[in-house]
Design an enzyme around this catalytic site. Structure first.
Site, short mmCIF file in Angstrom:
data_model
loop_
_atom_site.label_atom_id
_atom_site.label_comp_id
_atom_site.label_asym_id
_atom_site.label_seq_id
_atom_site.Cartn_x
_atom_site.Cartn_y
_atom_site.Cartn_z
N ARG A 1 0.82 -1.21 0.00
CA ARG A 1 0.00 0.00 0.00
C ARG A 1 0.86 1.26 0.00
O ARG A 1 0.54 2.25 -0.66
CB ARG A 1 -0.94 -0.01 1.21
CG ARG A 1 -1.86 1.18 1.25
CD ARG A 1 -3.02 0.96 2.20
NE ARG A 1 -4.01 2.01 2.07
CZ ARG A 1 -4.31 2.87 3.05
NH1 ARG A 1 -3.70 2.79 4.22
NH2 ARG A 1 -5.23 3.80 2.85
N HIS B 1 0.50 4.26 -2.71
CA HIS B 1 0.29 5.68 -2.37
C HIS B 1 1.48 6.53 -2.79
O HIS B 1 1.33 7.70 -3.12
CB HIS B 1 0.01 5.84 -0.87
CG HIS B 1 -1.39 5.43 -0.51
ND1 HIS B 1 -2.05 5.92 0.60
CD2 HIS B 1 -2.25 4.58 -1.10
CE1 HIS B 1 -3.26 5.38 0.67
NE2 HIS B 1 -3.40 4.56 -0.34
N ASN C 1 -3.39 8.92 4.38
CA ASN C 1 -2.18 8.26 4.87
C ASN C 1 -2.07 8.25 6.40
O ASN C 1 -1.55 7.28 6.99
CB ASN C 1 -0.94 8.97 4.32
CG ASN C 1 -0.86 8.91 2.80
OD1 ASN C 1 -1.49 8.03 2.19
ND2 ASN C 1 -0.12 9.81 2.20
N HIS D 1 -6.17 -5.91 -2.55
CA HIS D 1 -7.02 -6.05 -1.36
C HIS D 1 -7.36 -7.52 -1.06
O HIS D 1 -8.25 -7.79 -0.28
CB HIS D 1 -8.30 -5.22 -1.50
CG HIS D 1 -8.06 -3.73 -1.43
ND1 HIS D 1 -9.04 -2.79 -1.57
CD2 HIS D 1 -6.91 -3.02 -1.21
CE1 HIS D 1 -8.54 -1.57 -1.44
NE2 HIS D 1 -7.24 -1.68 -1.23
#
Ligand code: HEM
Ligand SMILES: *[C@@H]1O[C@H](CO)[C@@H](O)[C@H](O)[C@H]1NC(C)=O
Ligand SMILES: *[C@@H]1O[C@H](CO)[C@@H](O)[C@H](O)[C@H]1NC(C)=O
Ligand SMILES: *[C@@H]1O[C@H](CO)[C@@H](O)[C@H](O)[C@H]1NC(C)=O
Length: 317
Positions: free
Chosen positions: A62, A66, A93, A192
């Site tokens: 992740r 990001h 975040n 996910h």
């Protein structure tokens, strides 16, 4: 293919190369002479981190996502201080991204072997791949040669990282603005299949949506009350939360997507057929995921003499 179609295809391919021309400078062998042990150092450190906590593979993945949405230049790793505000405390975040200490550990080990040579951005790209592999996901060759940002933008992180409350068209547009297709969106969302989300990210979905399996909603409500418990965790894939498989898509077919944005991918819209394909065919999913990861890793890297090789991933040199 007719010759007209062929030349059209060639021109389109050239245009897409031009549009992302900085990618061409990344190369898997970038550190072959300057840091030959790099890949084994990253792999060893990630193996230990994921053995200690399997979720760490998800957290690093992740972090890479990001980071790359803002350009794969490790700007996300910069700490805030009195005079500097970066991305770490941006809304998507803050109190949510994890794994910074693991990247620090890898960086320390890499610096010990090859001083001031390997960027934090490349370490993050390699660590991400190795974490996915540890949980049984696909492997891919990681193009290298990214350099590290000397700045970061909290406002860009706030506006460009999609929210879990987004609908499908917003997600497609957000990915499209980074050169990622709808197919890339669906494949990458398969991330996910591992990791956890906090109650505040899915509360509205489990109390207020109609496109949800009622038993699944009941199960999730048990640890995510209507108020309070904001940071209580639930697995994004209820079936196999530490296996990198295609179960995520089967969950979507059964209306068991945890986030609103997850279930949007299979909700009578344009991508339903692709979700069915990935649910039915693990190999197709893993192959598309790996290809899309390379593509995501190519988003606006700093190369050549741009940026720097940070010595400490948390601060500009
Ligand atoms: C399509 C748009 C996406 C949205 C809206 C989204 C949103 C979220 C949210 C809200 C969480 C839980 C955060 C929390 O509650 O603290 C999460 C977790 C996660 N996301 Fe996404 N995500 C998206 C796409 C992606 C992509 C493309 C990847 C990687 C390729 C990814 C990888 C992950 C992982 C692995 C976790 C679990 C992290 C952990 O356990 O520490 N996500 N995402
Ligand atoms: C999706 O969300 C955006 C932003 O909230 C909104 O403008 C748009 O109308 C929505 N699209 C659909 C199809 O619901
Ligand atoms: C459900 O939706 C209503 C109306 O939008 C909202 O007021 C309420 O806070 C939502 N409940 C939860 C638990 O998200
Ligand atoms: C604050 O962070 C910035 C960016 O890393 C760095 O350039 C600066 O030296 C830091 N300032 C202090 C006082 O640590």
């Amino acid at each position: 293919m007719s010759s007209i179609n062929k030349s059209f295809f060639v021109i389109v391919s050239m245009l897409s190369l031009l549009a992302f021309s900085s990618n061409a400078q990344l190369s898997p062998s970038f550190y072959a002479r300057t840091c030959p042990k790099l890949q084994s150092i990253v792999r060893t450190t990630m193996r230990q981190a994921v053995a200690t906590e399997p979720r760490m593979a998800a957290s690093i993945l992740r972090l890479f996502f990001h980071s790359c949405l803002q350009g794969c230049d490790a700007s996300i790793l910069l700490d805030d201080n009195a005079t500097f505000t970066g991305e770490k405390n941006a809304l998507p975040n803050i109190n949510s991204l994890r794994g910074f200490e693991v990247i620090d550990d890898i960086k320390t080990n890499v610096e010990a072997a090859c001083d001031a040579t390997v960027s934090c951005a490349d370490i993050l790209a390699l660590a991400t791949r190795d974490g996915v592999v540890r949980l049984g996901g696909p492997s891919w060759i990681v193009p290298l040669g990214r350099r590290d940002a000397r700045t970061a933008s909290q406002s860009a992180a706030n506006s460009q990282i999609p929210s879990p409350f987004s609908n499908l068209s917003t997600l497609i547009t957000a990915f499209g603005s980074k050169g990622l297709t709808a197919r890339d969106l669906i494949a990458l969302s398969g991330a996910h299949t591992i990791g956890q989300a906090q109650c505040q990210s899915f509360r509205n979905r489990i109390y207020n949506s109609t496109n949800i399996d009622p038993n699944f909603a009941t199960t999730r409500r048990a640890n995510c009350p209507i108020s309070g418990g904001n940071s209580n965790l639930a697995p994004l894939d209820l079936v196999t939360p530490t296996d990198f498989d295609n179960e995520y898509y089967t969950n979507l077919l059964n209306q068991r997507g945890l986030l609103h944005s997850d279930q949007e991918l299979f909700n009578g819209g344009s991508q339903d057929a692709l979700v069915r394909t990935y649910a039915a065919n693990t190999i197709t999913f893993l192959k598309d995921f790996a290809a899309a990861m390379v593509k995501m890793g190519n988003i606006s890297p700093l190369t050549g003499t741009n940026g720097e090789i940070r010595r400490n991933c948390r601060v500009v040199n």
